[in-house]
Design a protein around this motif. Structure first.
Motif, mmCIF file in Angstrom:
data_model
loop_
_atom_site.group_PDB
_atom_site.id
_atom_site.type_symbol
_atom_site.label_atom_id
_atom_site.label_comp_id
_atom_site.label_asym_id
_atom_site.label_seq_id
_atom_site.Cartn_x
_atom_site.Cartn_y
_atom_site.Cartn_z
ATOM 1 N N GLY A 88 0.836 -1.199 0.000
ATOM 2 C CA GLY A 88 0.000 0.000 0.000
ATOM 3 C C GLY A 88 0.866 1.242 0.000
ATOM 4 O O GLY A 88 1.964 1.228 0.561
ATOM 5 N N HIS A 89 0.403 2.318 -0.642
ATOM 6 C CA HIS A 89 1.234 3.531 -0.683
ATOM 7 C C HIS A 89 0.848 4.511 0.422
ATOM 8 O O HIS A 89 -0.325 4.702 0.727
ATOM 9 C CB HIS A 89 1.218 4.185 -2.065
ATOM 10 C CG HIS A 89 -0.104 4.727 -2.524
ATOM 11 N ND1 HIS A 89 -0.546 5.991 -2.190
ATOM 12 C CD2 HIS A 89 -1.064 4.205 -3.317
ATOM 13 C CE1 HIS A 89 -1.726 6.205 -2.760
ATOM 14 N NE2 HIS A 89 -2.074 5.135 -3.447
ATOM 15 N N LEU A 90 1.889 5.109 0.998
ATOM 16 C CA LEU A 90 1.713 6.025 2.122
ATOM 17 C C LEU A 90 1.414 7.450 1.674
ATOM 18 O O LEU A 90 0.878 8.256 2.440
ATOM 19 C CB LEU A 90 2.996 6.048 2.970
ATOM 20 C CG LEU A 90 3.406 4.731 3.652
ATOM 21 C CD1 LEU A 90 4.862 4.830 4.109
ATOM 22 C CD2 LEU A 90 2.489 4.437 4.828
ATOM 23 N N SER A 118 -9.764 7.424 0.925
ATOM 24 C CA SER A 118 -10.020 6.343 -0.004
ATOM 25 C C SER A 118 -8.719 5.904 -0.695
ATOM 26 O O SER A 118 -8.440 4.710 -0.809
ATOM 27 C CB SER A 118 -11.057 6.819 -1.029
ATOM 28 O OG SER A 118 -11.302 5.830 -1.975
ATOM 29 N N ASP A 119 -7.916 6.870 -1.107
ATOM 30 C CA ASP A 119 -6.693 6.626 -1.894
ATOM 31 C C ASP A 119 -5.472 7.017 -1.095
ATOM 32 O O ASP A 119 -5.018 8.144 -1.212
ATOM 33 C CB ASP A 119 -6.783 7.423 -3.201
ATOM 34 C CG ASP A 119 -5.607 7.169 -4.124
ATOM 35 O OD1 ASP A 119 -4.817 6.244 -3.860
ATOM 36 O OD2 ASP A 119 -5.465 7.907 -5.104
ATOM 37 N N MET A 120 -4.856 6.086 -0.280
ATOM 38 C CA MET A 120 -5.436 4.816 0.054
ATOM 39 C C MET A 120 -5.209 4.462 1.516
ATOM 40 O O MET A 120 -4.719 3.394 1.841
ATOM 41 C CB MET A 120 -4.886 3.715 -0.869
ATOM 42 C CG MET A 120 -3.354 3.532 -0.812
ATOM 43 S SD MET A 120 -2.835 1.951 -1.582
ATOM 44 C CE MET A 120 -3.235 0.746 -0.304
ATOM 45 N N LYS A 121 -5.540 5.407 2.385
ATOM 46 C CA LYS A 121 -5.330 5.141 3.807
ATOM 47 C C LYS A 121 -6.303 4.080 4.333
ATOM 48 O O LYS A 121 -5.994 3.369 5.298
ATOM 49 C CB LYS A 121 -5.372 6.439 4.597
ATOM 50 C CG LYS A 121 -4.141 7.294 4.253
ATOM 51 C CD LYS A 121 -4.021 8.605 4.943
ATOM 52 C CE LYS A 121 -2.678 9.249 4.569
ATOM 53 N NZ LYS A 121 -2.474 10.574 5.181
ATOM 54 N N ASP A 152 5.617 7.324 -2.673
ATOM 55 C CA ASP A 152 5.675 7.876 -4.040
ATOM 56 C C ASP A 152 4.839 7.180 -5.116
ATOM 57 O O ASP A 152 5.140 7.311 -6.294
ATOM 58 C CB ASP A 152 7.154 7.900 -4.492
ATOM 59 C CG ASP A 152 7.397 8.806 -5.688
ATOM 60 O OD1 ASP A 152 6.848 9.916 -5.699
ATOM 61 O OD2 ASP A 152 8.103 8.384 -6.621
ATOM 62 N N GLU A 153 3.774 6.497 -4.736
ATOM 63 C CA GLU A 153 2.951 5.878 -5.788
ATOM 64 C C GLU A 153 2.308 6.944 -6.662
ATOM 65 O O GLU A 153 2.056 6.720 -7.838
ATOM 66 C CB GLU A 153 1.870 4.977 -5.172
ATOM 67 C CG GLU A 153 1.149 4.089 -6.164
ATOM 68 C CD GLU A 153 -0.052 4.744 -6.837
ATOM 69 O OE1 GLU A 153 -0.514 4.203 -7.851
ATOM 70 O OE2 GLU A 153 -0.519 5.795 -6.369
ATOM 71 N N GLU A 154 2.039 8.110 -6.071
ATOM 72 C CA GLU A 154 1.336 9.157 -6.813
ATOM 73 C C GLU A 154 2.234 9.905 -7.796
ATOM 74 O O GLU A 154 1.780 10.772 -8.526
ATOM 75 C CB GLU A 154 0.691 10.160 -5.837
ATOM 76 C CG GLU A 154 -0.324 9.552 -4.876
ATOM 77 C CD GLU A 154 -1.626 9.144 -5.560
ATOM 78 O OE1 GLU A 154 -1.730 9.282 -6.788
ATOM 79 O OE2 GLU A 154 -2.535 8.665 -4.856
ATOM 80 N N TYR A 155 3.517 9.580 -7.807
ATOM 81 C CA TYR A 155 4.408 10.252 -8.762
ATOM 82 C C TYR A 155 5.122 9.226 -9.639
ATOM 83 O O TYR A 155 4.548 8.789 -10.625
ATOM 84 C CB TYR A 155 5.375 11.185 -8.013
ATOM 85 C CG TYR A 155 6.100 12.129 -8.920
ATOM 86 C CD1 TYR A 155 5.402 13.055 -9.698
ATOM 87 C CD2 TYR A 155 7.489 12.100 -9.027
ATOM 88 C CE1 TYR A 155 6.069 13.914 -10.558
ATOM 89 C CE2 TYR A 155 8.166 12.964 -9.883
ATOM 90 C CZ TYR A 155 7.449 13.866 -10.640
ATOM 91 O OH TYR A 155 8.117 14.705 -11.492
ATOM 92 N N CYS A 175 -3.362 -3.081 -2.138
ATOM 93 C CA CYS A 175 -4.671 -2.870 -1.503
ATOM 94 C C CYS A 175 -5.295 -1.518 -1.834
ATOM 95 O O CYS A 175 -5.806 -0.818 -0.949
ATOM 96 C CB CYS A 175 -4.535 -3.063 0.003
ATOM 97 S SG CYS A 175 -3.772 -4.640 0.431
ATOM 98 N N GLU A 176 -5.243 -1.130 -3.096
ATOM 99 C CA GLU A 176 -5.871 0.115 -3.550
ATOM 100 C C GLU A 176 -7.395 -0.002 -3.487
ATOM 101 O O GLU A 176 -7.950 -1.084 -3.382
ATOM 102 C CB GLU A 176 -5.456 0.406 -4.999
ATOM 103 C CG GLU A 176 -4.045 0.943 -5.141
ATOM 104 C CD GLU A 176 -3.959 2.461 -5.012
ATOM 105 O OE1 GLU A 176 -4.907 3.086 -4.484
ATOM 106 O OE2 GLU A 176 -2.924 3.015 -5.428
ATOM 107 N N PHE A 177 -8.067 1.130 -3.607
ATOM 108 C CA PHE A 177 -9.525 1.201 -3.471
ATOM 109 C C PHE A 177 -10.227 0.650 -4.719
ATOM 110 O O PHE A 177 -10.650 1.389 -5.595
ATOM 111 C CB PHE A 177 -9.948 2.648 -3.209
ATOM 112 C CG PHE A 177 -9.501 3.606 -4.273
ATOM 113 C CD1 PHE A 177 -10.424 4.136 -5.178
ATOM 114 C CD2 PHE A 177 -8.168 3.982 -4.409
ATOM 115 C CE1 PHE A 177 -10.020 5.012 -6.181
ATOM 116 C CE2 PHE A 177 -7.762 4.849 -5.406
ATOM 117 C CZ PHE A 177 -8.693 5.370 -6.284
ATOM 118 N N THR A 178 -10.377 -0.644 -4.796
ATOM 119 C CA THR A 178 -11.013 -1.227 -5.983
ATOM 120 C C THR A 178 -12.513 -1.428 -5.778
ATOM 121 O O THR A 178 -13.180 -1.989 -6.637
ATOM 122 C CB THR A 178 -10.390 -2.599 -6.331
ATOM 123 O OG1 THR A 178 -10.683 -3.510 -5.250
ATOM 124 C CG2 THR A 178 -8.897 -2.511 -6.528
HETATM 125 ZN ZN LIG Z 1 -3.689 5.098 -4.777
#
Ligand SMILES: [Zn+2]
Length: 394
Positions: A88-90, A118-121, A152-155, A175-178
């Motif tokens: 999961g990304h922080l 949601s994305d993604m705590k 850094d998933e968002e970059y 474990c992203e918000f699917t």
């Molecule tokens: Zn995400």
């Protein structure tokens, strides 16, 4: 083996704690907090639960935290013990323009509001709850469970890139918000820079100048034709057709001068079966077509960033295992499908770790109002817990 007992109150508190710690990606938003503070929170939780904790320093306050729940190493019915990775990304995107308090989580009915809820705590909270529940129930896994909390998933995904180089597992779940769907296919993308050259001249001397901006138009027309023809005819059952579009254009120096240069930056979204080499060759074909139509057309292209598409076949053990876990927890058949956007799963799959996406749901990722659907967070934690026990052996 009864169902793993997930504690809803503890899970909600974890989610609220995580939302309270800002973790805006500083590569995306200058001055963003990065992952250091939220990583410390996760690190403490994992250490308290007795996991072996490791921290990867990626420089400039960017951090991965990894917790390993060591398995007993005992063989199960399916042979040697299997290792599962949860990822999961922080980091989150920025908060400018938000219509809610980004870091003061408000709970309204089933919704938990906040930036990154949601994305993604919500996914991170579910991962932590799985560990809490396993420890509380004194579950002894046979294979290792590796939890990777990444930067850094968002970059540009430097976090999962490092994980893929340093950890091995038999499978991974991101474990992203699917919305509780199992996602086993997604698109990839390529970024391409096209430099079109003209010839500078005084605006009053049309015979001396070559207008690079007008020539770039040749390429744009070819590109659009290619998308509507060739690309539209290609299709994947789960993610549809690939695409290409112009994103940025730059050229010219002043009104009275023929521009000698025009740069067009293009994004190509790919589907499984397409490769970097294919995309680069296609762009060359477009440049040649423009040159055939106009002898003055001069340009070259550079494919400067590439992320591959991802497809894990439905008969892979990790897909089967998640389907089973979902059915055990909900009594229903899960949805299995594809997603448009690119995800960290591709980096893990490329490194030989078959990775799928599965996690809670919500609304407003990257938007002005964002919330997590708490019922789905609870269900996600239960399903993930079940999948861990099944995959690793309990
Ligand atoms: Zn995400």
């Amino acid at each position: 083996m009864g169902e793993l007992r997930v504690d809803g109150h503890r899970l909600l508190e974890t989610l609220r704690d995580l939302i309270r710690i800002p973790s805006v990606n500083p590569s995306l938003v200058p001055g963003g907090e990065g992952e250091a503070a939220i990583a410390e929170y996760v690190e403490k939780r994992l250490a308290r639960l007795g996991l072996r904790v490791e921290r990867q320093d990626l420089g400039a306050g960017r951090v991965n935290v990894i917790g390993v729940m060591q398995g007993a190493g005992v063989k199960t019915g399916s042979g040697r013990p299997r290792t599962l990775m949860l990822n999961g990304h922080l980091d989150t995107v920025g908060v400018a323009g938000m219509e809610i308090d980004p870091y003061n989580p408000r709970v309204d009915g089933n919704r938990v509001y906040g930036r990154g809820s949601s994305d993604m705590k919500a996914g991170l909270a579910a991962m932590l709850e799985v560990v809490e529940a396993l420890v509380e129930s004194r579950t002894r896994l046979s294979g290792d469970l590796i939890l990777t909390f990444v930067a850094d998933e968002e970059y540009t995904s430097i976090g999962t890139e490092r994980i893929a180089q340093t950890f091995k597992a038999d499978a991974a779940i991101v474990c992203e918000f699917t919305g509780l769907e199992i996602v086993n296919v997604h698109k990839g993308f390529a970024w391409i820079r096209v430099d079109v050259r003209g010839k500078a001249a005084h605006g009053s001397m049309p015979d001396a100048g070559v207008d690079a901006i007008a020539k770039a138009g040749r390429f744009l027309v070819e590109m659009e034709r290619y998308e509507k023809g060739v690309l539209a005819a290609r299709s994947h059952p789960a993610v549809g057709s690939p695409s290409i579009h112009a994103s940025l254009i730059q050229g010219g120096t002043e009104l009275s001068t023929y521009p000698d240069h025009c740069r067009v930056e293009v994004e190509r979204r790919t589907i499984p079966g397409e490769s970097r080499e294919m995309v680069a060759a296609e762009v060359d074909t477009l440049l040649r077509a423009a040159a055939e139509a106009d002898p003055q057309f001069r340009a070259d292209a550079d494919l400067f960033f590439y992320r591959s598409p991802m497809e894990v076949p439905p008969d892979q053990p990790i897909v089967r295992c998640l389907e089973r876990a979902y059915q055990v927890v909900t009594g229903e058949r899960p949805a299995l499908g594809g997603m448009g956007g690119w995800c960290d799963t591709a980096l893990l799959s490329e490194a030989g770790i078959p990775a799928v996406l599965f996690g809670p749901g919500g609304f407003g990722a990257h938007a002005a109002v964002e919330w997590a659907d708490f019922d789905k967070v609870v269900t996600a934690a239960k399903v993930l817990g079940e999948a861990v026990r099944d995959f690793c052996g309990a």
